[in-house]
Design a protein around this motif. Structure first.
Motif, short mmCIF file in Angstrom:
data_model
loop_
_atom_site.label_atom_id
_atom_site.label_comp_id
_atom_site.label_asym_id
_atom_site.label_seq_id
_atom_site.Cartn_x
_atom_site.Cartn_y
_atom_site.Cartn_z
N UNK A 107 -19.17 -43.72 3.50
CA UNK A 107 -20.31 -42.98 2.95
C UNK A 107 -20.67 -43.46 1.55
N UNK A 108 -19.69 -43.99 0.84
CA UNK A 108 -19.96 -44.46 -0.52
C UNK A 108 -20.87 -45.66 -0.58
N UNK A 109 -21.06 -46.34 0.55
CA UNK A 109 -21.96 -47.49 0.55
C UNK A 109 -23.42 -47.09 0.40
N UNK A 110 -23.72 -45.79 0.69
CA UNK A 110 -25.10 -45.31 0.55
C UNK A 110 -25.20 -44.15 -0.43
N UNK A 111 -24.07 -43.49 -0.74
CA UNK A 111 -24.08 -42.37 -1.69
C UNK A 111 -23.37 -42.82 -2.97
N UNK A 112 -24.12 -42.87 -4.06
CA UNK A 112 -23.57 -43.41 -5.29
C UNK A 112 -22.56 -42.48 -5.95
N UNK A 113 -22.61 -41.19 -5.69
CA UNK A 113 -21.74 -40.24 -6.39
C UNK A 113 -20.37 -40.06 -5.71
N UNK A 114 -20.08 -40.87 -4.72
CA UNK A 114 -18.78 -40.77 -4.02
C UNK A 114 -17.74 -41.76 -4.57
N UNK A 115 -18.08 -42.46 -5.63
CA UNK A 115 -17.11 -43.42 -6.17
C UNK A 115 -15.85 -42.73 -6.68
N UNK A 116 -16.02 -41.63 -7.40
CA UNK A 116 -14.85 -40.89 -7.91
C UNK A 116 -13.96 -40.37 -6.78
N UNK A 117 -14.51 -39.64 -5.79
CA UNK A 117 -13.68 -39.20 -4.67
C UNK A 117 -13.05 -40.35 -3.90
N UNK A 118 -13.78 -41.47 -3.74
CA UNK A 118 -13.20 -42.61 -3.03
C UNK A 118 -12.00 -43.18 -3.79
N UNK A 119 -12.08 -43.23 -5.11
CA UNK A 119 -10.95 -43.71 -5.91
C UNK A 119 -9.71 -42.84 -5.69
N UNK A 120 -9.90 -41.51 -5.69
CA UNK A 120 -8.78 -40.59 -5.47
C UNK A 120 -8.22 -40.75 -4.06
N UNK A 121 -9.10 -40.95 -3.07
CA UNK A 121 -8.65 -41.07 -1.68
C UNK A 121 -7.82 -42.32 -1.47
N UNK A 122 -8.28 -43.48 -1.99
CA UNK A 122 -7.51 -44.71 -1.79
C UNK A 122 -6.21 -44.66 -2.60
N UNK A 123 -6.23 -43.98 -3.75
CA UNK A 123 -4.99 -43.79 -4.51
C UNK A 123 -3.97 -42.99 -3.69
N UNK A 124 -4.45 -41.95 -3.02
CA UNK A 124 -3.55 -41.12 -2.21
C UNK A 124 -2.94 -41.91 -1.07
N UNK A 125 -3.75 -42.73 -0.40
CA UNK A 125 -3.24 -43.55 0.69
C UNK A 125 -2.18 -44.53 0.19
N UNK A 126 -2.47 -45.21 -0.93
CA UNK A 126 -1.52 -46.20 -1.46
C UNK A 126 -0.23 -45.54 -1.93
N UNK A 127 -0.32 -44.29 -2.41
CA UNK A 127 0.86 -43.63 -2.97
C UNK A 127 1.72 -42.93 -1.93
N UNK A 128 1.13 -42.58 -0.77
CA UNK A 128 1.87 -41.73 0.18
C UNK A 128 2.00 -42.32 1.57
N UNK A 129 1.25 -43.35 1.91
CA UNK A 129 1.28 -43.85 3.28
C UNK A 129 1.94 -45.22 3.36
N UNK A 130 2.37 -45.63 4.58
CA UNK A 130 3.04 -46.93 4.71
C UNK A 130 2.14 -48.10 4.31
N UNK A 131 2.80 -49.27 4.18
CA UNK A 131 2.09 -50.45 3.74
C UNK A 131 0.96 -50.83 4.70
N UNK A 132 1.19 -50.67 6.00
CA UNK A 132 0.19 -51.06 6.98
C UNK A 132 -1.10 -50.26 6.80
N UNK A 133 -0.96 -48.93 6.65
CA UNK A 133 -2.14 -48.08 6.45
C UNK A 133 -2.85 -48.43 5.16
N UNK A 134 -2.09 -48.70 4.10
CA UNK A 134 -2.70 -49.07 2.82
C UNK A 134 -3.47 -50.38 2.94
N UNK A 135 -2.90 -51.34 3.69
CA UNK A 135 -3.57 -52.64 3.86
C UNK A 135 -4.89 -52.48 4.61
N UNK A 136 -4.91 -51.66 5.66
CA UNK A 136 -6.16 -51.46 6.40
C UNK A 136 -7.23 -50.78 5.55
#
Length: 402
Positions: free
Chosen positions: A77-106
């Protein structure tokens, strides 16, 4: 039917979620002035973009239950909605901090999938849009990197905590094992001491029973030995009960109570002879009285542990002879020198009389020999026992360093 387990969040978790929600909202508000927006977009579309950004911030409360799914939705959704950059940063941070390497890589691959297209269009792109895109990819990369660092740090903390718990459990196990070894040492000590005392008491009591017409002097002497043996047995019993009540360790075994040594074998053999035993000390002339092993004038003394163990071996062997081979002749041989070790052998001939069946006196179950073998092993030596020439033989070797 699919069931979803409710995630239990602590106050710390709620504080972290609220902090990340406020971060995403503040980031959207602060960066709104630098977002390049086409002049052809209607005010309604801009309002919808801002509303989607608000929903993206609110959706961060679901990041613990569906972190990967939330990150995928916000990135697309961030590719068309400019105000989702902040939530997207938090979401990818959560994946990298809590999920396995494979999920983080995808997720990282999805986030940087538009990068080749951006690089291909970069020469023809307006300067403000190019700067905004570069900033976006840099922020996403930083969020993933920070999440990976956060996960590595948490794994290190968990590993250190696990090691600390294992070390604490191991320390408790060693302490409990030390207490058990101390109590086993006390049990072996009292088995040897009380067994010796009670066997002497049984011998003299049996003599009084089978010879009621003995001279008064002999009866008085046997009664005195019985009284003294009973007194010493009670004294030793009080000692071990006191030690077990206080929960003391090995220091209680080797504390104020004087421990026997090799020089006390003469007294031990004299007590056994007084009870009617036919016992001979065999060895070189200087060892017959055992002074050659204990007196500094005739040579070095064996280590205290070896001397005490040798005494206990002879004591238990003589006790077993009185129990199982009454009237048999016994030969006690003690020899040794520094470097060769200390050798103790107790051999009895075929008994002339059958073993007595006194309750509690003739019953040992072999535990005495097992305890002696354990004593010898703890002292660094070895012990063997078994029938020999119609009698029984106990042989032990104990280390004696040169």
């Amino acid at each position: 039917m699919r069931h979803f387990h409710r995630i239990h969040r602590t106050r710390r978790d709620w504080a972290a979620d609220l902090g990340l929600f406020l971060f995403a909202a503040c980031f959207a508000a602060v960066s709104s002035q630098s977002i390049p927006v086409s002049e052809t977009l209607s005010p309604a579309w801009r309002a919808a973009d801002q509303a989607v950004g608000g929903l993206g911030c609110a959706a961060l409360l679901l990041r613990r239950r569906w972190p990967v799914q939330l990150a995928v939705v916000l990135l697309l959704a961030g590719s068309v909605a400019h105000y989702l950059t902040g939530p997207a940063m938090v979401a990818v941070f959560t994946v990298a901090a809590t999920r396995p390497w494979r999920a983080t890589a995808w997720v990282a691959a999805l986030a940087f999938a538009p990068l080749p297209v951006f690089l291909w269009q970069l020469p023809d792109m307006a300067e403000d849009r190019a700067g905004s895109a570069v900033t976006y990819f840099a922020l996403i990369a930083g969020s993933i990197g920070w999440g990976l660092f956060r996960r590595s740090r948490q794994q290190l903390i968990d590993s250190l905590r696990e090691r600390a718990e294992l070390a604490e459990a191991d320390a408790e196990s060693r302490a409990e094992r030390a207490r058990m070894e101390a109590r086993e040492e006390i049990a072996r000590e009292m088995h040897d001491v009380l067994g010796h005392r009670l066997s002497l008491l049984s011998v003299h009591a049996g003599a009084l029973e089978y010879h009621p017409g003995a001279p008064p002097a002999e009866i008085a002497r046997a009664a005195g030995v019985i009284r003294e043996s009973a007194h010493l047995a009670l004294h030793d019993l009080r000692e071990v009960i006191g030690v077990l009540r206080t929960g003391s360790g090995r220091e209680a075994v080797d504390g104020d109570r004087p421990q026997p040594e090799l020089a006390d074998l003469e007294r031990l053999v004299a007590e056994a002879r007084a009870a009617g035993g036919r016992i001979a000390l065999i060895g070189p002339a200087e060892l017959t009285g055992l002074r050659g092993l204990t007196g500094p004038a005739d040579g070095p003394a064996p280590p205290p542990l070896a001397g005490r163990t040798a005494y206990r071996i002879v004591q238990e062997a003589l006790t077993n002879v009185r129990r199982h081979a009454p009237g048999a002749t016994v030969e006690v041989t003690v020899a040794g020198q520094p470097g060769d070790g200390l050798t103790v052998e107790v051999r009895n001939a075929r008994p002339p009389l059958p073993p007595r069946s006194d309750p509690g006196i003739g019953e040992g179950g072999g535990q005495g020999l097992i305890g002696l073998a354990e004593r010898a092993r703890l002292a660094g030596g070895e012990l063997t026992a078994g029938p020999a020439d119609g009698g029984f033989r106990v042989h032990a070797w104990l280390p004696w360093q040169g």
